[in-house]
Design an enzyme around this catalytic site. Structure first.
Site, PDB file in Angstrom:
ATOM      1  N   GLU A  17      23.931  43.060  63.505  1.00 57.73           N
ATOM      2  CA  GLU A  17      24.201  43.440  65.150  1.00 57.73           C
ATOM      3  C   GLU A  17      24.055  45.248  65.088  1.00 57.73           C
ATOM      4  O   GLU A  17      24.301  45.619  65.786  1.00 57.73           O
ATOM      5  CB  GLU A  17      26.183  43.732  65.826  1.00 57.73           C
ATOM      6  CG  GLU A  17      25.602  42.619  65.427  1.00 57.73           C
ATOM      7  CD  GLU A  17      27.094  41.773  66.621  1.00 57.73           C
ATOM      8  OE1 GLU A  17      27.641  41.768  67.951  1.00 57.73           O
ATOM      9  OE2 GLU A  17      28.163  41.292  65.674  1.00 57.73           O
ATOM     10  N   SER A 190      27.804  39.289  69.339  1.00 55.77           N
ATOM     11  CA  SER A 190      26.272  39.194  70.241  1.00 55.77           C
ATOM     12  C   SER A 190      25.744  37.300  70.125  1.00 55.77           C
ATOM     13  O   SER A 190      24.574  37.865  69.989  1.00 55.77           O
ATOM     14  CB  SER A 190      25.485  40.736  69.339  1.00 55.77           C
ATOM     15  OG  SER A 190      26.139  41.817  69.943  1.00 55.77           O
ATOM     16  N   GLU A 227      31.953  31.243  82.516  1.00 57.24           N
ATOM     17  CA  GLU A 227      32.820  31.978  81.312  1.00 57.24           C
ATOM     18  C   GLU A 227      32.141  33.515  82.022  1.00 57.24           C
ATOM     19  O   GLU A 227      31.432  34.097  82.751  1.00 57.24           O
ATOM     20  CB  GLU A 227      30.374  32.349  80.236  1.00 57.24           C
ATOM     21  CG  GLU A 227      30.666  30.987  79.587  1.00 57.24           C
ATOM     22  CD  GLU A 227      29.295  31.894  79.359  1.00 57.24           C
ATOM     23  OE1 GLU A 227      29.714  32.857  77.953  1.00 57.24           O
ATOM     24  OE2 GLU A 227      28.007  30.656  78.552  1.00 57.24           O
ATOM     25  N   SER A 325      25.814  45.996  79.307  1.00 54.74           N
ATOM     26  CA  SER A 325      26.681  45.368  78.957  1.00 54.74           C
ATOM     27  C   SER A 325      28.764  44.948  80.440  1.00 54.74           C
ATOM     28  O   SER A 325      28.686  45.897  80.428  1.00 54.74           O
ATOM     29  CB  SER A 325      27.486  46.421  77.730  1.00 54.74           C
ATOM     30  OG  SER A 325      26.640  46.176  76.505  1.00 54.74           O
TER      31      SER A 325
END
Length: 365
Positions: A17, A190, A227, A325
């Site tokens: 990541e 991720s 989600e 994000s």
């Protein structure tokens, strides 16, 4: 004499990541108030070397998530135990002015799993985010799910396999978990190394892929549901943001969907759920946070099933801080802008450090 706080930004890291961390660091650095903070950039390359970087040129190809790279520096530094946050230059053995606080914007192993957190505690410097325990159990999906299950919090069915064991049998696994299912490394985020599986050939490929990144993998049952994600902020009395929803345009919310494809997913902020469901998400997010011993910040991810049941998918103790994000965007929607969020995280780090410094280290019976 400057009254600015000297903030060390740790980024990059010896992890798959690494590139995500570079993107996150750029956004945090851009958001830091230069009137309040003196920023010290410490880039960690993929070999684990700590390199002091210049703020003007610490990244290469910074606008391209596929090509972004750490600009290598020749100035190697380290933090040492009992150093009080002073950076030592390895080539000269000279120590810099001590850092007041460290923001370890590191994702994955060697950064988000308790490793760096232990070093920072030994060095005697405040740091943003969870301590050793919260970081470690938040990173290890097996331990996380076992702790949550033991606390009677809802998690989906899963199996665990280790590299030294016999390879998992597809028929047995499918018989227990059904199809489709997901295979993933136990200690990574991720969506790196994550694969959705519908048949035996895909299963063999997915297991081999996951074992490239970790010596322990999880196989999880597919859970039909929306989600939903929720951001948490705080130490002893954490608060939860409004929930958001990830609507992936890919088959699932993969690495490409998160960081490469600008159209890989739509983020619905706030999520279009009832007020009752939103409260349930927030309450459960805080319970997950406290159960796992998290501090500072975390993002908790859920599945909202068609019958209204919430299932905890995972927790991320150092969520992404890229421009798209979910963590900072949820707080923005909840009334805490990006720059103020960074301020709060730094204050929480210092508050925890000062609280821990008051603990006795000598027993007097």
């Amino acid at each position: 004499m400057s009254n600015k706080l000297r903030v060390g930004i740790l980024f990059g890291g010896k992890s798959a990541e690494h590139e995500v961390s570079l993107q996150s660091a750029k956004n945090v650095i851009d958001a830091l108030d230069q009137d309040k903070y003196e920023v010290v950039l410490i880039g960690i390359d993929k070999q684990g070397s700590w390199l002091l970087n210049d703020t003007s040129q610490f990244l290469l190809n910074s606008q391209n998530p596929q090509l972004i790279k750490l600009n290598q520096s020749n100035d190697s530094v380290t933090l040492v135990p009992q150093g009080g946050g002073a950076l030592t230059h390895l080539t000269t053995n000279q120590a810099d002015t001590a850092l007041d606080v460290v923001f370890p914007i590191l994702h994955g192993p060697y950064g988000e799993d308790g490793t760096v957190q232990g070093l920072l505690k030994l060095a005697g410097v405040p740091f943003v985010g969870s301590g050793i325990l919260g970081a470690a159990v938040g990173m290890d999906k097996e331990m996380m799910k076992r702790l949550l299950r033991d606390a009677d919090l809802p998690v989906g069915p899963f199996l665990v396999f280790r590299a030294h064991q016999v390879n998992p049998n597809f028929a047995d696994v499918a018989g227990k978990l059904g199809l489709p299912l997901f295979v993933k490394p136990a200690n990574l985020g991720s969506s790196v190394g994550v694969n959705k599986v519908t048949n035996e050939e895909e299963f063999r490929h997915a297991v081999a892929d996951a074992f490239q990144y970790d010596r322990k993998i999880l196989v999880e049952a597919f859970i039909e549901g929306r989600e939903i994600e929720c951001s948490v902020l705080g130490n002893d009395d954490p608060i939860a943001s409004v929930p958001g929803e990830v609507i992936a345009t890919h088959e699932f919310y993969s690495y490409e969907a998160k960081y490469i494809d600008e159209n890989g997913a739509a983020l619905e902020i706030p999520a279009k759920v009832s007020a009752e469901t939103a409260r349930a998400v927030q309450d459960l997010a805080v319970k997950v946070f406290t159960t796992l011993g998290c501090e500072g910040l975390a993002r908790v991810d859920f599945f909202l099933c068609p019958d209204g049941e919430l299932v905890v998918n995972e927790v991320n103790t150092m969520p992404g801080f890229t421009s798209i994000s979910m963590y900072p965007r949820l707080w923005e929607e909840s009334g805490i802008p990006y720059a103020e969020l960074i301020d709060r995280l730094i204050r929480l780090a210092i508050e925890r450090f000062e609280r821990e410094q008051r603990l006795k280290t000598t027993y007097q019976g």
